[in-house]
Design a protein around this motif. Sequence first.
Motif, PDB file in Angstrom:
ATOM      1  N   GLY A  71       2.467 -48.473  15.007  1.00  0.00           N
ATOM      2  CA  GLY A  71       3.255 -48.074  13.846  1.00  0.00           C
ATOM      3  C   GLY A  71       4.267 -46.993  14.175  1.00  0.00           C
ATOM      4  O   GLY A  71       4.639 -46.203  13.334  1.00  0.00           O
ATOM      5  N   ARG A  72       4.671 -46.936  15.447  1.00  0.00           N
ATOM      6  CA  ARG A  72       5.696 -45.950  15.792  1.00  0.00           C
ATOM      7  C   ARG A  72       7.004 -46.358  15.123  1.00  0.00           C
ATOM      8  O   ARG A  72       7.211 -47.518  14.816  1.00  0.00           O
ATOM      9  CB  ARG A  72       5.880 -45.911  17.307  1.00  0.00           C
ATOM     10  N   PRO A  73       7.875 -45.386  14.916  1.00  0.00           N
ATOM     11  CA  PRO A  73       9.164 -45.756  14.333  1.00  0.00           C
ATOM     12  C   PRO A  73       9.852 -46.764  15.235  1.00  0.00           C
ATOM     13  O   PRO A  73       9.946 -46.546  16.446  1.00  0.00           O
ATOM     14  CB  PRO A  73       9.936 -44.434  14.272  1.00  0.00           C
ATOM     15  N   ASP A  74      10.271 -47.870  14.662  1.00  0.00           N
ATOM     16  CA  ASP A  74      10.906 -48.872  15.527  1.00  0.00           C
ATOM     17  C   ASP A  74      12.404 -48.652  15.563  1.00  0.00           C
ATOM     18  O   ASP A  74      13.063 -48.549  14.551  1.00  0.00           O
ATOM     19  CB  ASP A  74      10.558 -50.298  15.079  1.00  0.00           C
ATOM     20  N   LYS A  75      12.894 -48.598  16.800  1.00  0.00           N
ATOM     21  CA  LYS A  75      14.307 -48.274  16.973  1.00  0.00           C
ATOM     22  C   LYS A  75      15.177 -49.510  16.772  1.00  0.00           C
ATOM     23  O   LYS A  75      16.310 -49.409  16.365  1.00  0.00           O
ATOM     24  CB  LYS A  75      14.540 -47.716  18.380  1.00  0.00           C
ATOM     25  N   PRO A  77      16.845 -52.555  15.172  1.00  0.00           N
ATOM     26  CA  PRO A  77      17.036 -53.060  13.812  1.00  0.00           C
ATOM     27  C   PRO A  77      16.500 -54.486  13.721  1.00  0.00           C
ATOM     28  O   PRO A  77      16.544 -55.231  14.702  1.00  0.00           O
ATOM     29  CB  PRO A  77      18.553 -53.019  13.627  1.00  0.00           C
ATOM     30  N   PRO A  78      15.949 -54.861  12.588  1.00  0.00           N
ATOM     31  CA  PRO A  78      15.431 -56.225  12.450  1.00  0.00           C
ATOM     32  C   PRO A  78      16.581 -57.222  12.504  1.00  0.00           C
ATOM     33  O   PRO A  78      17.716 -56.876  12.161  1.00  0.00           O
ATOM     34  CB  PRO A  78      14.775 -56.205  11.078  1.00  0.00           C
TER      35      PRO A  78
END
Lengths: 79, 910
Positions: A71-75, A77-78
Amino acid sequence: MNNRSSRTQNDRKGRLISLFLIGLLFFNFPMLGIFGKEDKWGSIPGLFIYIAVVWIGLVLAVYWVMRDISGRPDKTPPP
Amino acid sequence: MNPLYIILALIGYVGLLFLIAFYADQRATRGASLVRNPLIYALSLAVYCTVWTFYGSVGRAAEAGVGFLPIYLGPALFAPLWWIVLRKIILISKNQRITSVVDFLSSRYGKSTWLGVLGTVVVVVGIIPYISIQLKAIAFSFQHLTHSGRVPGPVVEDLPFFLDPGLYVAVALALFSILFGTRNLDPNERHEGLVAAIAFESIFKLVAFLTVGIFVTFGLYKGFGDLFQQAWKLEEIHSLLDLKQVGITSMDWFWLMLLSLFAVLLLPRQFHLAVVENTSTDHIGRAAWIFPLYLFLINIFVLPIAFAGKMLIPPALAEPDMFMVDLPLMNGQGYLGLLAVLGGFSAGTGMVIVSTIGLSIMISNNVVVPLLLRTSTVREGWVDDLSKRLLGIRRLSIAIVLLVAYAYFKWIGRQYTLVSVGLISFAAVAQFAPAIFIGLYWKRATRIGAMVGLSLGFLIWFYTLLLPTLAEVHFMGVHIVENGPWGISWLRPDALFGLKGMNNITHAAFWSLLLNTGGVVLVSLYTSQRTLEISQADLFVEIYKYQTGVSDYDVIRRRASLQDVTLLLNRFLGEPRAGSLLQSYSRRYGKDLSKEKMADPDLINFAETHLAGAIGAASAKLIMRSIAKEDPISLEEMFRILEQTQEIIRYSRELEHKSAELVQTTHQLRQANERLKELDRLKADFITTVTHELRTPITSIKALSKILQENPGLPPEQRDEFLGILVSESERISRLINQVLDLEKTAVDRAEWKVEPVELNKLIQHSASGFRQYLEEKQIQLRLELPDAPVWVSGSEDPLTQVFVNLISNALKFCDAGKGIIRVGLEPGEDRVVAYVADNGIGIDPKDQQTIFGQFVQVSNNELGKPTGSGLGLYISKRIIERYGGRIWVESEPGRGATFFVALSPATPG
């Protein structure tokens, strides 16, 4: 998905469902009815302590079961 | 407190919100997102805590003790299951670009328009009262602040609307929602500014609540112990801790938990933040414990504040819903009171903003657009770019929702507590639970089942919960509520079908959810699904399968001209976005769209999904239908699919067969290998034994020869003795070599063995005659017991002769000289001829009778001393007899002689 990770996935699901059922048991009657108005620990109502302890216990247990979901911040973009 | 300060503080707070939202949006465009992390995700879910929590929990606790808690215990309990349920919903929603909870429902059941309309009606009717109480509580809290805890002035609802702070709050919130909630047509494109602002509000309201709680518990009292100690003394408070005395039954408790458990996912604002604005399913992992922790923290001071309010505020002035503001004010803490009001404001605004955005998406996507599409004039009059117009519809919806909510607060909502109105809304959205949760795991749930279930649930909800509130404000006669319509008492809204003894929420929840679930399940069992329903149901239930690959074949094939598809995307999404979508499509699938005339089914699906993201699944389906020709799957296509499947099955059967064969071959090879190894071992044994047998006589020959050579003057008698030994040892060697050669002969291929009629009695006579001299020497009798008529057997002369020579010489070895009698005879028979060689020697021990036919087996016996012979005779005989299909065996009792039998097949002389 290899066997090992699908096994831990299923284990996790089982643990989460069991937590839900345990919580359901402890947060409902007849368990709640054990503490009447005369029960107190020190001067704090027993019911108040009971609910707080179960609640925090549930939070800790869920934390323990889910601790490896990054659940780390995902860098990225989807899409 | 001076109203000017309050207004300034509020404007400052709202300004801060705008700044945060603006900053987060800026960061998002730069690609350095603020909100894509699990903490912000969990905090945004805390929009669950509204003014109901901030003010209402204390109010409820003052009347019913822990009775406020089930609303928080339900979601806290449900959180562990999010990893299973919410994750699945998110995966489906991202796959289908779902825009709202109603869109989810409509999409699951074949993108049904009417289900979308019905769902939107349920949500709007159910949520507007909920929004209105937020406005009411905010306005109310301002009033308390300006009157600083003195007797309140005119009730807010009675102020003319232009003086009513509620109106200005509503306008400000509408502006915020429009600015930050309608930036993109496709909600899946995310509103980062909105999420950041909501997360900030969640932190702010928690801090405000905790600050007031700490002030009351540790400032006005000396901690929890002291506060509860004092509270015990008042019987009125004391009895609040007894669940029975405050009238909470186990039924009420359970149903409130269940309703809130559903609400935490299904309320439009919750669904919007938990699903539509979600950026990664991994975030659920942490939200599953941060969110319950948040709920714990925001509830810990509820009881202390409620008890303190009851102890410190005179009953005449006590308004439990406003204890949060009044307690600091009455103790001269003006700024703390302001903080409490701002906290309540943040709780209310968060809810209102996200709810109105969610409702506006539903209204535009599931009601307005489908209805517009159904009127042909609009379809023909399509102008260039509809995307702006669609956003306009959404903005208008936001304004209308807030206006209606404000009106409800002005005219109806005044006399209800925060909690009672909130619970009515919870019961309304819980009506989605059966269709959604059953539809998530059961493919057979049908559109008609969902329609019937939802309608039944909504009707019961309306009749048992909403109708009584309307009656109380004189929209209709009170007598219906009290006596039932037309005086039929079992139709009374608060005791339907005579069910009494529950509070109104439990009663309504029980009947509505029972009939709703029953409707979904039972009607589904008796209705069938259309093609699109089946494929959508499969996608929803088996989403993990669709995550990893595409479906094997299309159930519905559609054709449309590429030009139409492009035109449509341009109109609804705007040209720039449509262009970039088509580009990304051709990149991903490696298709050059400029060369194509017709759009293939893949492209149509792609376009529909992206349209669905903007205008909802049902509307996208309707629009696509206007340009695409649907080829229901043809018979040939069906056959092709069947053939493919059959081929795969056949292929896998073949594979199975082959692998079984392989296993068998491996097994045979292994057996052959074992046998080879065994033979190899036997051969090695054989050679060892033979060389050993040869060495013994050679050693003695060598030794004796050497003695003779070195001692020429040996006495003649001794020399003769030595020479005698030399001769017998040489004979022994030659006998051994002969036998080994015989053995070798038996080992050659069966084909080289002649089989011919042999006259056996003659053969035995001939074999026996060779021993005459030896018998005389040893004085052993040999009796031949042969029939006169010739007996013919199949075999061949030389080997059979060898067998009988072996047997007779064997018998001779074991007979005592002088007393020995050997009988050799023959018993002819129909199907076999048995010959025997019997002696009266020492006999053979039973344990040796089986083994004596083996190679180099020599029966040793103490009386007999060292055995003579090679140990090959019987082995060779057995091999020979078995070659001719006969049998050889021995019968013996120790001390009474032994009889060897040979059975052979009879033959006719040729």
